[in-house]
Scaffold this motif. Sequence first.
Motif, PDB file in Angstrom:
ATOM      1  N   SER A   1      29.989  34.877  23.713  1.00 33.32           N
ATOM      2  CA  SER A   1      29.614  35.575  22.490  1.00 33.32           C
ATOM      3  C   SER A   1      28.421  36.462  22.832  1.00 33.32           C
ATOM      4  CB  SER A   1      29.229  34.576  21.391  1.00 33.32           C
ATOM      5  OG  SER A   1      28.962  35.247  20.186  1.00 33.32           O
ATOM      6  N   VAL A   2      28.297  37.576  22.125  1.00 35.04           N
ATOM      7  CA  VAL A   2      27.165  38.480  22.341  1.00 35.04           C
ATOM      8  C   VAL A   2      26.614  38.859  20.977  1.00 35.04           C
ATOM      9  CG1 VAL A   2      26.384  40.677  23.321  1.00 35.04           C
ATOM     10  CG2 VAL A   2      28.171  39.368  24.482  1.00 35.04           C
ATOM     11  N   VAL A   3      25.309  38.840  20.859  1.00 31.10           N
ATOM     12  CA  VAL A   3      24.669  39.211  19.599  1.00 31.10           C
ATOM     13  C   VAL A   3      24.882  40.700  19.354  1.00 31.10           C
ATOM     14  CG1 VAL A   3      22.492  39.334  18.345  1.00 31.10           C
ATOM     15  CG2 VAL A   3      22.944  37.389  19.877  1.00 31.10           C
ATOM     16  N   ASP A   4      25.430  41.011  18.188  1.00 36.36           N
ATOM     17  CA  ASP A   4      25.594  42.423  17.851  1.00 36.36           C
ATOM     18  C   ASP A   4      24.448  42.849  16.935  1.00 36.36           C
ATOM     19  OD1 ASP A   4      26.313  41.549  15.260  1.00 36.36           O
ATOM     20  OD2 ASP A   4      28.429  41.588  15.752  1.00 36.36           O
ATOM     21  N   LYS A   5      24.393  44.126  16.609  1.00 37.85           N
ATOM     22  CA  LYS A   5      23.245  44.619  15.858  1.00 37.85           C
ATOM     23  C   LYS A   5      23.461  44.649  14.354  1.00 37.85           C
ATOM     24  CE  LYS A   5      24.056  49.581  16.036  1.00 37.85           C
ATOM     25  NZ  LYS A   5      23.534  50.863  16.430  1.00 37.85           N
ATOM     26  N   LYS A   6      24.674  44.372  13.908  1.00 35.57           N
ATOM     27  CA  LYS A   6      24.902  44.442  12.480  1.00 35.57           C
ATOM     28  C   LYS A   6      25.513  43.159  11.980  1.00 35.57           C
ATOM     29  CE  LYS A   6      29.205  46.820  13.397  1.00 35.57           C
ATOM     30  NZ  LYS A   6      29.372  46.251  14.646  1.00 35.57           N
ATOM     31  N   PRO A   7      25.156  42.684  10.829  1.00 38.73           N
ATOM     32  CA  PRO A   7      24.124  43.165   9.900  1.00 38.73           C
ATOM     33  C   PRO A   7      22.756  42.540  10.152  1.00 38.73           C
ATOM     34  CG  PRO A   7      25.397  41.464   8.838  1.00 38.73           C
ATOM     35  CD  PRO A   7      25.985  41.648  10.233  1.00 38.73           C
ATOM     36  N   LYS A   8      22.578  41.938  11.314  1.00 36.59           N
ATOM     37  CA  LYS A   8      21.310  41.286  11.643  1.00 36.59           C
ATOM     38  C   LYS A   8      20.201  42.319  11.842  1.00 36.59           C
ATOM     39  CE  LYS A   8      24.411  38.422  14.160  1.00 36.59           C
ATOM     40  NZ  LYS A   8      25.534  39.335  13.985  1.00 36.59           N
ATOM     41  N   GLY A   9      18.978  41.959  11.510  1.00 33.73           N
ATOM     42  CA  GLY A   9      17.851  42.858  11.686  1.00 33.73           C
ATOM     43  C   GLY A   9      17.257  42.784  13.076  1.00 33.73           C
ATOM     44  N   THR A  10      17.628  41.747  13.828  1.00 37.61           N
ATOM     45  CA  THR A  10      17.081  41.538  15.165  1.00 37.61           C
ATOM     46  C   THR A  10      18.153  40.904  16.044  1.00 37.61           C
ATOM     47  OG1 THR A  10      15.333  40.426  16.440  1.00 37.61           O
ATOM     48  CG2 THR A  10      16.164  39.265  14.511  1.00 37.61           C
ATOM     49  N   THR A  11      17.970  41.006  17.339  1.00 39.46           N
ATOM     50  CA  THR A  11      18.871  40.312  18.252  1.00 39.46           C
ATOM     51  C   THR A  11      18.279  38.975  18.704  1.00 39.46           C
ATOM     52  OG1 THR A  11      17.978  41.490  20.177  1.00 39.46           O
ATOM     53  CG2 THR A  11      19.937  42.443  19.106  1.00 39.46           C
ATOM     54  N   GLU A  12      17.077  38.665  18.266  1.00 38.61           N
ATOM     55  CA  GLU A  12      16.425  37.399  18.618  1.00 38.61           C
ATOM     56  C   GLU A  12      16.720  36.371  17.530  1.00 38.61           C
ATOM     57  OE1 GLU A  12      15.126  36.657  21.562  1.00 38.61           O
ATOM     58  OE2 GLU A  12      15.779  38.684  22.080  1.00 38.61           O
ATOM     59  N   LEU A  13      17.896  35.787  17.605  1.00 36.09           N
ATOM     60  CA  LEU A  13      18.380  34.889  16.570  1.00 36.09           C
ATOM     61  C   LEU A  13      17.957  33.440  16.821  1.00 36.09           C
ATOM     62  CD1 LEU A  13      21.998  36.315  16.261  1.00 36.09           C
ATOM     63  CD2 LEU A  13      19.938  36.999  15.017  1.00 36.09           C
ATOM     64  N   GLN A  14      17.954  32.662  15.739  1.00 39.09           N
ATOM     65  CA  GLN A  14      17.583  31.249  15.831  1.00 39.09           C
ATOM     66  C   GLN A  14      18.450  30.505  16.838  1.00 39.09           C
ATOM     67  OE1 GLN A  14      14.951  29.603  14.135  1.00 39.09           O
ATOM     68  NE2 GLN A  14      15.480  28.099  15.710  1.00 39.09           N
ATOM     69  N   ARG A  15      19.734  30.841  16.886  1.00 36.63           N
ATOM     70  CA  ARG A  15      20.630  30.132  17.809  1.00 36.63           C
ATOM     71  C   ARG A  15      20.184  30.299  19.262  1.00 36.63           C
ATOM     72  NH1 ARG A  15      25.524  34.138  16.184  1.00 36.63           N
ATOM     73  NH2 ARG A  15      24.259  34.136  14.336  1.00 36.63           N
ATOM     74  N   LEU A  16      19.613  31.458  19.607  1.00 38.15           N
ATOM     75  CA  LEU A  16      19.144  31.684  20.980  1.00 38.15           C
ATOM     76  C   LEU A  16      17.951  30.795  21.297  1.00 38.15           C
ATOM     77  CD1 LEU A  16      19.350  35.589  21.076  1.00 38.15           C
ATOM     78  CD2 LEU A  16      21.129  33.921  21.677  1.00 38.15           C
ATOM     79  N   ALA A  17      17.013  30.706  20.355  1.00 37.62           N
ATOM     80  CA  ALA A  17      15.852  29.830  20.541  1.00 37.62           C
ATOM     81  C   ALA A  17      16.297  28.372  20.652  1.00 37.62           C
ATOM     82  CB  ALA A  17      14.869  30.016  19.383  1.00 37.62           C
ATOM     83  N   ASN A  18      17.271  27.989  19.843  1.00 41.49           N
ATOM     84  CA  ASN A  18      17.763  26.610  19.882  1.00 41.49           C
ATOM     85  C   ASN A  18      18.373  26.280  21.241  1.00 41.49           C
ATOM     86  OD1 ASN A  18      17.070  26.599  17.172  1.00 41.49           O
ATOM     87  ND2 ASN A  18      19.177  26.645  16.429  1.00 41.49           N
ATOM     88  N   ILE A  19      19.181  27.180  21.766  1.00 36.60           N
ATOM     89  CA  ILE A  19      19.834  26.953  23.059  1.00 36.60           C
ATOM     90  C   ILE A  19      18.799  26.834  24.176  1.00 36.60           C
ATOM     91  CG2 ILE A  19      21.315  28.048  24.808  1.00 36.60           C
ATOM     92  CD1 ILE A  19      22.996  29.099  22.371  1.00 36.60           C
ATOM     93  N   ALA A  20      17.727  27.607  24.081  1.00 36.64           N
ATOM     94  CA  ALA A  20      16.673  27.539  25.111  1.00 36.64           C
ATOM     95  C   ALA A  20      16.052  26.145  25.170  1.00 36.64           C
ATOM     96  CB  ALA A  20      15.602  28.587  24.830  1.00 36.64           C
ATOM     97  N   VAL A  21      15.982  25.464  24.028  1.00 38.09           N
ATOM     98  CA  VAL A  21      15.365  24.136  23.959  1.00 38.09           C
ATOM     99  C   VAL A  21      16.396  23.026  24.140  1.00 38.09           C
ATOM    100  CG1 VAL A  21      14.047  22.564  22.480  1.00 38.09           C
ATOM    101  CG2 VAL A  21      13.518  25.002  22.480  1.00 38.09           C
TER     102      VAL A  21
END
Length: 137
Positions: free
Chosen positions: A43-63
């Motif tokens: 999966s790849v983060v797209d730019k719409k309709p999100k305001g950022t590409t730094e999503l909570q799911r990315l932070a969660n996966i890092a931890v």
Amino acid sequence: MDAAEARRRFAQARVARLGTVREDGAPHLVPFVFALHGHTVYSVVDKKPKGTTELQRLANIAVHPRVTALVDEYEESWDRLWWVRVDGRARVVREGLDRDRAVEFLVAKYAQYREEPPIGPAIILDIDRWRWWPSDR
């Protein structure tokens, strides 16, 4: 449903739910688009309709890299209900060949990405386990 049918249904699904765990241990569940290739979900983060590409799911996966992804179908006739779940370890890839391959797989599956490919980080989920229901048909 057998393993081959579970895999086919998962691969053909247009959307899944991604389950991750926040740093504080709370569950986090979001719908996401994906492509299955081999034993890996991309999966790849797209730019719409999100305001950022730094999503909570990315932070969660890092931890907590252990994640799950679920596809399902509901029918009013309950004898036609089914779900397929994959569990595994995810990683976030911001650049390079693995991210480029993720974009390629998504562009092949979703016409929307052919005009505007996703621009953000990739989530790459290496599958450890498949589960499905019903397991007897």
